[in-house]
Design a protein around this motif. Sequence first.
Motif, short mmCIF file in Angstrom:
data_model
loop_
_atom_site.label_atom_id
_atom_site.label_comp_id
_atom_site.label_asym_id
_atom_site.label_seq_id
_atom_site.Cartn_x
_atom_site.Cartn_y
_atom_site.Cartn_z
N LEU A 373 -39.11 20.76 43.43
CA LEU A 373 -39.00 19.86 42.29
C LEU A 373 -37.93 20.44 41.54
CD1 LEU A 373 -42.95 20.86 41.60
CD2 LEU A 373 -41.97 18.68 42.81
N LYS A 374 -37.16 19.41 40.88
CA LYS A 374 -36.09 19.55 40.15
C LYS A 374 -36.53 20.35 38.75
CE LYS A 374 -33.52 15.63 41.98
NZ LYS A 374 -32.65 14.24 41.54
N THR A 375 -35.55 20.66 38.15
CA THR A 375 -35.98 21.39 36.92
C THR A 375 -36.27 20.34 35.86
OG1 THR A 375 -35.03 23.14 35.10
CG2 THR A 375 -33.70 21.40 36.14
N CYS A 376 -37.16 21.13 34.97
CA CYS A 376 -37.64 20.00 33.63
C CYS A 376 -36.66 20.33 32.60
CB CYS A 376 -38.92 20.21 33.50
SG CYS A 376 -39.54 19.23 32.06
N THR A 377 -35.59 19.44 32.40
CA THR A 377 -34.54 19.72 31.31
C THR A 377 -35.32 19.75 29.98
OG1 THR A 377 -34.10 17.31 31.40
CG2 THR A 377 -32.73 18.62 32.70
N THR A 378 -36.15 19.07 29.73
CA THR A 378 -36.85 19.26 28.37
C THR A 378 -37.90 20.17 28.06
OG1 THR A 378 -38.28 17.31 28.89
CG2 THR A 378 -36.01 16.66 27.95
N CYS A 379 -38.24 21.07 29.19
CA CYS A 379 -39.34 21.85 29.21
C CYS A 379 -38.81 23.22 28.85
CB CYS A 379 -40.12 21.98 30.55
SG CYS A 379 -40.83 20.36 31.19
N THR A 380 -39.68 24.08 28.14
CA THR A 380 -39.40 25.30 27.83
C THR A 380 -40.72 26.22 28.41
OG1 THR A 380 -40.44 25.12 25.64
CG2 THR A 380 -38.01 24.62 25.93
N LYS A 381 -40.14 27.63 28.14
CA LYS A 381 -41.41 28.59 28.31
C LYS A 381 -42.48 28.58 27.31
CE LYS A 381 -38.55 32.22 28.56
NZ LYS A 381 -38.24 33.32 28.69
N TYR A 382 -43.61 28.72 27.63
CA TYR A 382 -44.70 28.72 26.69
C TYR A 382 -45.04 30.10 26.38
CZ TYR A 382 -46.29 23.89 28.28
OH TYR A 382 -46.32 22.75 28.50
N PRO A 383 -45.55 30.18 24.98
CA PRO A 383 -45.79 31.82 24.64
C PRO A 383 -46.71 32.68 25.34
CG PRO A 383 -46.80 30.04 23.19
CD PRO A 383 -46.00 29.20 24.26
N GLY A 384 -46.53 33.77 25.58
CA GLY A 384 -47.27 34.88 26.25
C GLY A 384 -48.46 34.85 25.59
N PRO A 385 -49.44 35.79 26.01
CA PRO A 385 -50.63 36.04 25.23
C PRO A 385 -50.57 36.75 23.85
CG PRO A 385 -50.19 37.71 27.06
CD PRO A 385 -48.98 36.70 27.24
N VAL A 386 -49.45 37.36 23.69
CA VAL A 386 -49.27 38.16 22.18
C VAL A 386 -48.80 37.08 21.37
CG1 VAL A 386 -47.87 39.76 21.02
CG2 VAL A 386 -48.62 40.39 23.30
N LEU A 387 -47.73 36.35 21.66
CA LEU A 387 -47.28 35.33 20.59
C LEU A 387 -48.30 34.22 20.32
CD1 LEU A 387 -43.56 35.29 21.54
CD2 LEU A 387 -44.82 36.52 19.81
N SER A 388 -49.14 33.79 21.46
CA SER A 388 -49.97 32.58 21.37
C SER A 388 -51.18 33.09 20.86
CB SER A 388 -50.47 32.27 22.82
OG SER A 388 -51.15 33.42 23.55
N ASN A 389 -51.54 34.05 20.47
CA ASN A 389 -52.83 34.72 19.64
C ASN A 389 -53.93 34.35 20.32
OD1 ASN A 389 -51.12 35.77 17.42
ND2 ASN A 389 -50.85 33.64 16.53
N GLY A 390 -53.91 34.26 21.56
CA GLY A 390 -55.34 34.00 22.20
C GLY A 390 -55.47 32.41 22.41
N LYS A 391 -54.45 31.51 22.12
CA LYS A 391 -54.95 30.14 22.05
C LYS A 391 -54.74 29.60 23.39
CE LYS A 391 -53.40 28.98 17.06
NZ LYS A 391 -52.53 28.28 16.43
N LYS A 392 -55.35 28.78 24.04
CA LYS A 392 -55.32 28.24 25.22
C LYS A 392 -53.93 27.24 25.61
CE LYS A 392 -57.66 25.83 28.74
NZ LYS A 392 -58.91 25.02 29.15
#
Length: 454
Positions: A373-392
């Motif tokens: 699968l080619k790279t998604c040029t417009t995609c970024t990393k999702y926040p981890g458990p700390v930065l997401s504050n428990g959000k799904k």
Amino acid sequence: MLALPADVDGVPAGLLIGYGAFLLLAAADGARRGLRATLGISASFRRLALPLAVVLLAVPAGGSLAYGAARDEAKEQALLDRLTAADAQVKSADGLAFAKAEPIYRKALDEYQDLGTKHPGARAGKLVPERLDAYYKTVSAPYENETYCEAIAPLKHLRGLSDSFDKDLLGARPAKADEPLAHSLYECGTSALGVDTATPSAEESLNELLGTFPKSSHATRVEPAVRAAIKTRTTALDSGTEPCDTATELRTLRTSLKNMTDSSLEGATREAVKAAQRGDFACGTGQFKEKDFENAIETMTAYAKDYPDSPQAAHARSIAIAAEIADEEPAAGKNLPPAKDPGGARMVLVVSNDGPGEVEVLYTGPTTGKVTLKTCTTCTKYPGPVLSNGKKIKACTGPASKYPKATLLLPAGDYHFLQKRGASGTSISDTKTSKVKIEPGYSYTNCLYVTSAF
């Protein structure tokens, strides 16, 4: 007294001339004294003077003859000493490697040749033929001891002496090395078949045999011996014992035969090529079964590359893929991937890449394969458990056209997956394994994304 004992070079010429002059003076002085002397003896005694003078002159003459004989004997002894020294040189080289012994042998041969050609009538010269017979026996000892590879160089030396040694002295001796040399080349060459560390190599010995003695009985034995060596190893493959060692021997055999030009070996060469290919595949499958996944990857990847037209090339690629997954998740290597895909219905599995970095997806189960699968040029990393504050995390919620994807058609069954994401921007390379159960009548999606550490 000055001349004795007798020497090979004799006495100095000046001494001989002086001695001769002394004898002449002594004779003249004796004649002068005798002719003038008044003897008080009868005339009958006087008549003895001349015979006595002759006797007295015979003494030095006889001494000269005796000295000449002693000198001749000294010369004979000196020549015998040279012969003895040459014999000692031959003996001193016994047991040395031939490369080190040959210079010593050459010195002894020079002495034998000098004695045999320049002094053929001397006792030492007459013994040279006997010494040459002993020389041939000594140098060819490795052949008599059945150390055939070691015998090749000495026998070639003996066979080639006619180029540097007096042919009349040698006689028919060089030709006597032909049969032992041909035999040694055969034994050494056939024993090296399949041995990649053999010195000399199989092709070196057998090429020389077939080129130098093409009509010998040993040359006709080469082709059957080669076929027997191939058959022995293919039989070992069937037994499944040490397939990688056998594969190495078959590759060495193949290389040897490709380096041999005799037309009688063309059929055996084709057999060796097929056997080596079979050995490589058996080695890879053996490594997989023994859980040696790292080497199985290397072996089967090389097989697919080296034999792209082989009916087993696709299976080799499948085994390499399964081994790569099993190297991360051993449960994936429980069974060897099937040689053929199963029939029946196929279920859809859509794999999407919602993250930076190219992703290679490998899978094994009822069928094995991989997609990229080619790279998604417009995609970024999702926040981890700390930065997401428990959000799904809600991955792959954008429009379908946004994400690079691939569609897999998979038979029902249990699958092991391995995703390998390459580095991109702030993301580092990563691998992850998973297990998926594909059931009949369903379609599936799998979204791959990246989260940060926090």
